[in-house]
Write a protein that holds these residues in place. Structure first.
Motif, PDB file in Angstrom:
ATOM      1  N   VAL A 153       3.351   4.148  -0.364  1.00 37.55           N
ATOM      2  CA  VAL A 153       3.862   3.598   0.895  1.00 37.55           C
ATOM      3  C   VAL A 153       3.830   2.077   0.874  1.00 37.55           C
ATOM      4  CG1 VAL A 153       3.394   3.423   3.374  1.00 37.55           C
ATOM      5  CG2 VAL A 153       3.279   5.642   2.242  1.00 37.55           C
ATOM      6  N   MET A 154       2.744   1.490   0.377  1.00 42.55           N
ATOM      7  CA  MET A 154       2.632   0.032   0.350  1.00 42.55           C
ATOM      8  C   MET A 154       3.648  -0.588  -0.606  1.00 42.55           C
ATOM      9  SD  MET A 154       0.555  -0.511   2.676  1.00 42.55           S
ATOM     10  CE  MET A 154       0.616  -2.287   2.491  1.00 42.55           C
ATOM     11  N   SER A 171      -2.958   5.475   9.610  1.00 41.18           N
ATOM     12  CA  SER A 171      -1.930   6.482   9.889  1.00 41.18           C
ATOM     13  C   SER A 171      -1.869   7.518   8.773  1.00 41.18           C
ATOM     14  CB  SER A 171      -0.569   5.808  10.058  1.00 41.18           C
ATOM     15  OG  SER A 171      -0.608   4.855  11.100  1.00 41.18           O
ATOM     16  N   TYR A 189      -0.934   6.244  -0.382  1.00 45.21           N
ATOM     17  CA  TYR A 189      -1.073   4.910   0.204  1.00 45.21           C
ATOM     18  C   TYR A 189      -0.404   3.857  -0.677  1.00 45.21           C
ATOM     19  CZ  TYR A 189      -3.303   0.770   2.201  1.00 45.21           C
ATOM     20  OH  TYR A 189      -3.536  -0.450   2.774  1.00 45.21           O
ATOM     21  N   ALA A 206       6.903  -0.458   1.168  1.00 43.66           N
ATOM     22  CA  ALA A 206       6.959  -1.461   2.229  1.00 43.66           C
ATOM     23  C   ALA A 206       7.165  -2.858   1.656  1.00 43.66           C
ATOM     24  CB  ALA A 206       5.685  -1.406   3.070  1.00 43.66           C
ATOM     25  N   THR A 248      -1.420   1.043   8.457  1.00 42.29           N
ATOM     26  CA  THR A 248      -0.751   2.051   7.633  1.00 42.29           C
ATOM     27  C   THR A 248      -1.756   3.012   7.020  1.00 42.29           C
ATOM     28  OG1 THR A 248       0.983   0.433   7.111  1.00 42.29           O
ATOM     29  CG2 THR A 248       0.820   2.376   5.704  1.00 42.29           C
TER      30      THR A 248
END
Length: 443
Positions: free
Chosen positions: A12-13, A147, A9, A16, A144
């Protein structure tokens, strides 16, 4: 799972966030012409109103008009001077000369040419929408997270099954397999685990059977040795007793030789199965190879009053192999044939155009029933008709034959011969000749 989820996580953040920053700082300069053209289209009406309004206030009146306009707009308006316009690039200055609206590279400022030649400079002021941005980004982060949780949970469920299978297998449950559906993303990994588990289980079962067979085979000669030693210890001093003692000593020697042969066979099989036996590949004559094997078993064949026919045929007279190991395999098959043949044994060697060597040993004995053929190459396995060691050997010869064939990349099979006996066929594929042998031959 929680730690892996958090790592994924955060990764991904961060990715992003980096993408958002990169978009904000690079997209407008990269696509400046496109953004500028879009602003010209979107601000046509606005630019027309501004031009008309300022055209109605020429000269000194324009300063008051700008102040009044400033009071009702978020932009900061002023008239651009020559120094400010000189900081624009040539393309932007040409657009201003052509009466076109010009957008700065950070999209914060735009320049609007007026009818009287002056240029209006407008600086946009950002509206504070922090609360809206926080809520929007929070929703994106939450979506997110959901998911990633769904994706990780789907994989983690299957990984947990695979982990449990590995744990059970490690605790000794050798029949454990990972039961995952084919649609699983790690189904191939589970299949590899199952194949590994099957091989390990087969190896362990084979080792257990080997240990059981070794223990069983060693008991008989050891018991005979102990019994013979006890008889020697209780022997008398007469001439007749001395003769018996000499016979007992000969029996003990025979039992020791039998033990030595068994240990030698076990060591040979162990080296072949572990790949510890070195392979000495060389180019050998097929005819000479089987002739040497026939010469080695000639005495045994004569003792059993049998006839041995030898035949070599095929387009290729040579084959690359380890002649010592291949001869050992043929010797084992020939000696096995002498135990059961009634009158004749055939030894044939055939090659084909592809370089495959086919070695056949056939006898006219009772043969092997189909039910036994699947296990005939297992260590210590003897057909029911040859349970006795003196007729069936130790039960290791055929296992050695199979291992030698496998080491050469080939195989060995058993079927019925033309006379109803057993026919063993060793198939050895063509192999590349070693570089040393090639150079020696060239020399």
């Amino acid at each position: 799972m929680v730690r892996s989820l958090l790592k994924l996580y955060l990764l991904v953040m961060l990715a992003a966030a980096a993408a958002v920053v990169a978009i904000n700082y690079t997209f407008i300069p990269l696509f400046h012409e496109q953004f500028t053209e879009s602003e010209r289209v979107n601000r046509q009406g606005y630019a027309f109103v501004l031009s008309e309004y300022l055209a109605q206030h020429p000269g000194e009146l324009r300063k008051g008009a700008l102040e009044k306009l400033q009071a009702h707009a978020l932009e900061r308006f002023k008239l651009a001077d020559a120094a400010e316009l000189s900081r624009l690039d040539a393309r932007q200055r040409q657009d201003i000369a052509d009466g076109k609206l010009v957008l700065s590279y950070d999209a914060k400022d735009y320049y609007l040419p007026l009818r009287d030649g002056q240029v209006l400079h407008a600086h946009s002021v950002d509206v504070d929408n922090t609360n809206v941005d926080v809520v929007a980004y929070a929703l994106i982060a939450f979506a997110t997270l959901l998911s990633i949780v769904a994706w990780v949970w789907y994989h983690w469920r299957d990984l947990d099954k695979l982990q449990q299978a590995a744990r059970d297998f490690g605790r000794g449950k050798l029949s454990t397999r990972a039961d995952l559906p084919r649609r699983s993303n790690i189904s191939e990994l589970a299949m590899q685990f199952n194949e590994m588990a099957e091989q390990i289980e087969a190896s362990i079962v084979h080792q257990r059977e080997m240990m059981h067979g070794i223990s069983h085979e060693l008991k008989t000669p050891i018991a005979r040795l102990e019994f013979g030693i006890a008889l020697l210890q209780s022997a008398g001093a007469g001439e007749e007793e001395q003769a018996r003692q000499a016979q007992r000593l000969e029996d003990l020697r025979r039992d020791v030789r039998e033990l030595d042969e068994l240990v030698t066979e076990l060591l040979t099989l162990g080296q072949l199965e572990q790949g510890a036996a070195p392979m000495m590949l060389m180019r050998v004559s097929v005819g000479e190879l089987i002739d040497s094997v026939a010469a080695s078993v000639a005495n045994e064949v004569a003792d059993h009053k049998l006839t041995l026919s030898v035949l070599a045929s095929g387009p290729l007279p040579h084959h690359v192999c380890d002649p010592r190991q291949v001869a050992r395999a043929l010797l084992n098959l020939c000696r096995n044939a002498t135990r059961y043949a009634r009158s004749a044994i055939q030894l044939r060697a055939e090659t084909d155009a592809a370089g495959t060597l086919c070695l056949t040993v056939e006898d006219d004995g009772p043969g092997v029933v189909p039910e036994e053929r699947a296990r005939i190459f297992e260590p210590f396995h003897r057909p029911d008709s040859s349970r006795n060691r003196h007729t069936g050997g130790f039960g290791l010869g055929l296992a050695i034959v199979r291992r030698i064939a496998l080491l050469h990349g080939g195989q060995v099979g058993l079927d019925s011969g033309s006379a109803g006996g057993a026919r063993f066929v060793i198939t050895l594929p063509a192999m590349d000749e070693p570089a040393v042998a090639v150079s020696a031959q060239a020399a």
